[in-house]
Enzyme design. Structure first.
Site, PDB file in Angstrom:
ATOM      1  N   GLY A 181      16.962  18.137 -23.969  1.00 49.49           N
ATOM      2  CA  GLY A 181      17.277  17.750 -25.070  1.00 49.49           C
ATOM      3  C   GLY A 181      16.231  16.475 -25.337  1.00 49.49           C
ATOM      4  O   GLY A 181      15.657  16.151 -24.170  1.00 49.49           O
ATOM      5  N   GLU A 211       8.834  14.427 -19.523  1.00 43.71           N
ATOM      6  CA  GLU A 211       8.263  15.421 -20.342  1.00 43.71           C
ATOM      7  C   GLU A 211       7.620  14.828 -21.443  1.00 43.71           C
ATOM      8  O   GLU A 211       6.481  14.577 -21.559  1.00 43.71           O
ATOM      9  CB  GLU A 211       9.337  16.474 -20.779  1.00 43.71           C
ATOM     10  CG  GLU A 211       8.473  17.395 -21.876  1.00 43.71           C
ATOM     11  CD  GLU A 211       9.836  18.354 -22.336  1.00 43.71           C
ATOM     12  OE1 GLU A 211       9.271  19.404 -22.802  1.00 43.71           O
ATOM     13  OE2 GLU A 211      11.024  18.300 -22.285  1.00 43.71           O
TER      14      GLU A 211
END
Length: 365
Positions: A181, A211
């Site tokens: 998420g 990320e």
């Protein structure tokens, strides 16, 4: 001289995949078909090609948050046992058709309970679909081993329950745990209880980190949570100084990541779509590979990125000039980093991956 890898020949190469989301890899036709069966009317298109194009275009958003929005549609059609079984079965088929011989596919059970299924129902159904897919692929001469990672959503508060779920199914096909998420505002340390539970039960886990968010996320995942692998981890490049002549100096965090051989589940095309990097050619994959980090090649979300393992490898070959020995190394890296027992990893490396790469390189060991 061994011919350079082409997309056609790469399709024949054995592959090991560690980072692939079940709800990000549906066939567009399957999304449409199930939507019709369950009465889901909110799809943005009613034609297979148009729907595939929408997913691809929508996912080229430049941000992780917008990249995640299309998942509302795939998750919506994955709420019944029949749908979950079909999606898992087809996932195994699609990966095997791309010469993937080992895959760890992840999904978040908490996203599939809106129609009354329990967590156990969801996981059991997906595992049954994978097993049936494995059997069908073996019968077709394309054997594949598919294992599962159960994922907790980092913005929710169910991570301990999902970790317990991973342990309940650890001998039935679930080999690990993950959190996923949006990273910003949802640090991995909020889920320490789940990670401690996994460690207490001698179980493995990976963490989406580095990320969209930077070094603090990676540091927390390693230093405080004890991650066995990093989902993406691409932002570790922020701790590497590169000289004008191409030389590099690792910072303390990058050094410990490399020295401990913590695998990086790199997903090049996805990183371009979310804005983590500008292009494949500018992706730090090659820098990390040259610096001898344990890099692996992954798809992330095959539907959203309109990709496959073969396409990911081919894009890296085109960008960085990799040869067969490089692709073999990345594949062995992934298989070494899998969450199945050591003897099973070694068997796939020695009996499948190395011989098939040797054949592609025009010699035998």
């Amino acid at each position: 001289m061994t011919a350079a890898p082409t997309l056609q020949t790469i399709r024949l190469a054995p592959k090991a995949l560690l980072h692939d989301h079940l709800d990000g890899g549906l066939r567009p036709a399957t999304v449409l078909d199930i939507a019709g069966q369950v009465g889901y009317d909110d799809l943005p298109a009613t034609d297979v090609d148009a729907l595939a194009s929408w997913f691809r275009t929508q996912s080229h958003s430049g941000s992780l948050e917008r990249y995640l929005e299309p998942f509302s549609h795939t998750v919506a059609v994955m709420q019944t046992p029949e749908a979950l079984y079909r999606v898992a079965f087809e996932c195994a088929q699609d990966l095997a058709a791309d010469s993937v011989v080992y895959a760890e596919v992840r999904f978040a059970p908490e996203l599939h309970i809106s129609c009354g299924l329990s967590f156990d129902d969801v996981v059991d159904t997906v595992l049954t679909g994978f097993a049936a897919g494995e059997k069908a692929c073996a019968a077709d001469g394309q054997p594949i081993t598919v294992r599962c990672l159960v994922t907790a959503m980092r913005h929710a508060a169910m991570s301990r329950e999902i970790a317990e779920l991973a342990i309940r199914f650890r001998d039935k096909g679930v080999v690990g745990f993950d959190i996923a998420g949006a990273e910003a505002g949802h640090p991995p340390t909020r889920h320490l209880d789940a990670f401690e539970y996994m460690r207490d039960h001698n179980a493995r886990f990976t963490i989406h980190a580095g990320e969209a968010f930077g070094l603090p996320s990676i540091h927390e995942a390693i230093a405080f949570c004890g991650a066995d692998r990093l989902g993406h981890g691409v932002r570790i490049v922020d701790d590497i100084d590169v000289d004008a002549d191409g030389g590099f100096q690792l910072g303390r965090l990058a050094a410990i990541l490399r020295d401990k051989r913590i695998p990086l589940e790199l997903c090049p095309s996805s990183n371009v779509q979310t804005g983590a990097v500008a292009s494949i050619a500018e992706h730090p994959f090659d820098l990390l590979a040259r610096a001898r980090f344990r890099v692996t090649v992954n798809t992330d979300n095959r539907l959203m990125s309109d990709t496959s393992m073969s396409l990911e490898m081919h894009r890296l070959v085109e960008a960085f000039g990799y040869g067969w020995s490089d692709l073999a190394r990345f594949t062995v890296n992934a298989m070494k980093s899998a969450f199945i027992p050591f003897d099973q990893r070694l068997a796939i490396i020695d009996e499948v991956i190395k011989p098939r790469f040797a054949a592609l390189m025009g010699h035998s060991e």
